[in-house]
Design an enzyme around this catalytic site. Structure first.
Site, mmCIF file in Angstrom:
data_model
loop_
_atom_site.group_PDB
_atom_site.id
_atom_site.type_symbol
_atom_site.label_atom_id
_atom_site.label_comp_id
_atom_site.label_asym_id
_atom_site.label_seq_id
_atom_site.Cartn_x
_atom_site.Cartn_y
_atom_site.Cartn_z
ATOM 1 N N HIS A 176 0.515 -0.974 0.148
ATOM 2 C CA HIS A 176 0.008 0.051 0.244
ATOM 3 C C HIS A 176 0.818 1.664 0.040
ATOM 4 O O HIS A 176 1.898 1.081 0.616
ATOM 5 C CB HIS A 176 -0.480 0.081 1.317
ATOM 6 C CG HIS A 176 -1.920 -0.463 1.259
ATOM 7 N ND1 HIS A 176 -2.427 -0.889 2.268
ATOM 8 C CD2 HIS A 176 -3.242 -0.577 -0.032
ATOM 9 C CE1 HIS A 176 -3.946 -1.867 2.052
ATOM 10 N NE2 HIS A 176 -3.487 -1.513 0.440
ATOM 11 N N CYS A 270 -2.494 2.463 9.484
ATOM 12 C CA CYS A 270 -3.583 1.744 8.435
ATOM 13 C C CYS A 270 -4.735 2.023 9.795
ATOM 14 O O CYS A 270 -5.800 1.251 9.341
ATOM 15 C CB CYS A 270 -2.767 0.246 9.167
ATOM 16 S SG CYS A 270 -1.495 -0.087 7.300
#
Length: 277
Positions: A176, A270
């Site tokens: 990511h 996150c």
């Protein structure tokens, strides 16, 4: 004790978090997940509570999303959507294990009365989108290569009416964008060059000549999976060299321990979605 750096001015933020009380590593969809290493849920909740309390002490507003049984990755609240100026672009997860999370995020955002745009393309919210309101009049950086698909970048640009710069992630450990790059204020970033293609490295160098660069070890310690209010930078405590670079640049590093969340391939960022409303 949390302190505020006097050289930089923090801006109050609004965040969305989800408790890890149902967090587990039950499957492997990134290189960090190992189903043979169980999560200590009690410790995970303790570490997450410390993160939440840190954000509150820094003066930020925190909203909570209710975790659901059968969705062990909901603690990673950043992946459920991407929000700019009260408009929400919903997630469409790549892996079926996480797909049901999207509807729960949508229900939260719609309950707040914000404009919600359902995704037609695969994307994982703030996992692969970063917004910089003071860079070039408002700029979105978007990652692709492992989770979010390139067509989603065009879809996001239409949703927000903001320019989107596509960045190609090439190292699967940085699956990511938010584990390879982070906004450290409203116009600048920190990033790890090795996570990106050669062309994307050139783009970043041109856009952000004053960026803080992380080395391989701090990037692998999830140091770039951070949250900053423009002055205080909350980051993984193991990223000591990056913390030193941030301090030298005038920021105040605020280290936290999230060892249990790292078992799922995530850390500070996150766990946190920013609500830009």
């Amino acid at each position: 004790m949390v302190t505020v750096n006097q050289q930089r001015v923090p801006r109050k933020r609004t965040y969305l978090l989800c408790s890890p009380e149902r967090f587990a590593v039950e499957y492997a969809i990134n290189p960090w997940m190992d189903v043979t290493k169980p999560v200590d849920v009690e410790l995970a909740v303790k570490q997450w509570n410390r993160l939440r309390e840190t954000l509150v002490v820094l003066g930020h507003e925190v909203h909570l999303l209710t975790p659901e049984a059968g969705l062990p990755d909901m603690v990673f609240a950043a992946n459920g959507a991407f929000m700019v100026d009260g408009t929400v672009y919903g997630a469409r997860f790549k892996h079926e294990q996480r797909a049901p999370e999207a509807a729960l995020h949508r229900a939260f955002y719609e309950s707040q009365g914000w404009r919600f745009i359902a995704a037609g393309e695969t994307n994982e919210g703030e996992g692969d989108f970063v917004y910089l309101p003071e860079a070039y009049g408002g700029l979105i950086l978007a990652g692709h290569g492992f989770r979010t698909e390139l067509p989603a970048h065009a879809e996001a640009q239409e949703a927000f009416g903001r320019p989107v710069v596509s960045l190609h992630l090439v190292d699967p450990r940085f699956y990511h964008l938010d584990v390879a790059l982070a906004a450290i204020d409203d116009g600048n970033v920190a990033y790890h060059p090795g996570a990106f293609s050669a062309a994307s490295q050139k783009v970043l160098a041109q856009l952000f000549p004053d960026a803080v660069l992380a080395d391989d070890s701090d990037a692998l310690a999830f140091g770039l999976n951070l949250v900053s209010d423009g002055a205080n930078v909350v980051l993984n405590g193991d990223a000591t060299r990056l913390a030193g670079k941030l301090k030298a640049a005038g920021y105040t590093p605020v280290p936290v321990e999230l060892s249990e969340m790292r078992k799922g391939g995530g850390s500070v960022k996150c766990c946190i979605a920013e609500l830009r409303h």
